[in-house]
Design a protein around this motif. Structure first.
Motif, mmCIF file in Angstrom:
data_model
loop_
_atom_site.group_PDB
_atom_site.id
_atom_site.type_symbol
_atom_site.label_atom_id
_atom_site.label_comp_id
_atom_site.label_asym_id
_atom_site.label_seq_id
_atom_site.Cartn_x
_atom_site.Cartn_y
_atom_site.Cartn_z
ATOM 1 N N VAL A 93 49.833 -0.725 36.991
ATOM 2 C CA VAL A 93 49.368 -0.908 38.365
ATOM 3 C C VAL A 93 50.509 -1.381 39.258
ATOM 4 N N THR A 124 47.657 -1.443 31.000
ATOM 5 C CA THR A 124 46.791 -2.194 31.900
ATOM 6 C C THR A 124 46.217 -3.377 31.131
ATOM 7 N N VAL A 138 47.548 6.080 34.715
ATOM 8 C CA VAL A 138 46.997 5.153 35.700
ATOM 9 C C VAL A 138 46.669 6.012 36.905
#
Length: 255
Positions: A93, A124, A138
């Motif tokens: 992220v 993650t 992602v």
């Protein structure tokens, strides 16, 4: 509505992005183009520091980052020479946010999807079990697709890990592909697997599907939009017929 999908090559991997783009172009209502490595074409001055901040330092520590000068210098070298990068897990992220900032302003809208294939492992954080998990993708903008993640994120048969440990204790290195394939029951992909390109097609389509519909994955194991947590499921979803479940075949079956 997504009108353009831009895929980015990962030159240090065996992934053939042009082949993936051709496959995708026959299944989405968008122009699909290919560019060279994302980190060569889109880069901000603070990107080495952003990668340093995204480093996972412990599997069980939510906090990330090592911004000591030596680490930032390492990330600078890895950006210039990707063959020197490896063995590091990054918060996917945080990397995604950094790469979004690096996108040209006129290509940052959701009508243009950027899909960089990365030669880096991304993960993650799992709130449910308090640890980091490696990922293949992602989703979002840009949508990250990790080639190492294809090999490392889904779980392999237990015998694979036992054989790898046994070989390492005896010889100090990783067992060759033929040893693993001959001694371990079950199917799995390992680094530089010749099936890499075919397996990645569905993950790239997942990125386009998510941006177009807001739906992340399919829950059927016989569909390329399935999010596999085990290698046997990955192979079932990505490398065997049918390509799609009935619902998604109506959207993505090639003409």
């Amino acid at each position: 509505m997504v009108s353009t999908v831009i895929l980015y090559r990962a030159p240090t991997t065996v992934a053939d992005v042009d082949t993936i783009a051709d496959w995708l172009a026959g299944r989405v209502d968008a122009t699909v183009t290919v560019r060279d490595r994302f980190l060569d074409g889109h880069r901000t001055g603070d990107l080495p520091e952003r990668f340093a901040e995204a480093r996972v330092t412990s599997p069980y520590d939510r906090d990330t980052g090592n911004t000591m000068l030596g680490t930032i210098r390492y990330e600078e070298r890895a950006l210039e020479d990707p063959d020197r990068e490896g063995g590091v897990l990054y918060d996917g992220v945080t990397v995604q946010r950094a790469l979004n900032t690096a996108l040209p302003a006129d290509e940052r809208g959701l009508d243009t999807l950027h899909v960089p294939l990365l030669d880096r492992a991304i993960g993650t954080w799992g709130d449910h079990d308090g640890r980091w998990h490696k990922r293949v993708t992602v989703l979002g903008q840009p949508a990250l697709v990790s080639v190492p993640g294809l090999y490392e994120a889904p779980a392999k048969p237990e015998e694979y890990y036992r054989e790898k440990q046994r070989h390492s204790l005896l010889s100090g290195d990783t067992p060759p592909r033929e040893v693993l394939e001959n001694r371990v029951e079950g199917e799995f992909l390992i680094e530089d697997d010749p099936r890499t390109t075919d397996a990645l097609k569905g993950y790239v389509l997942q990125a386009a599907h998510y941006l177009e519909t807001g739906e992340p994955f399919c829950d059927r194991r016989t569909c390329r939009l399935f999010n596999a947590h085990y290698h046997e499921d990955l192979i079932e979803a990505q490398l065997r017929e049918p390509e799609f479940c009935d619902e998604h075949a109506r959207l993505y079956e090639a003409d």
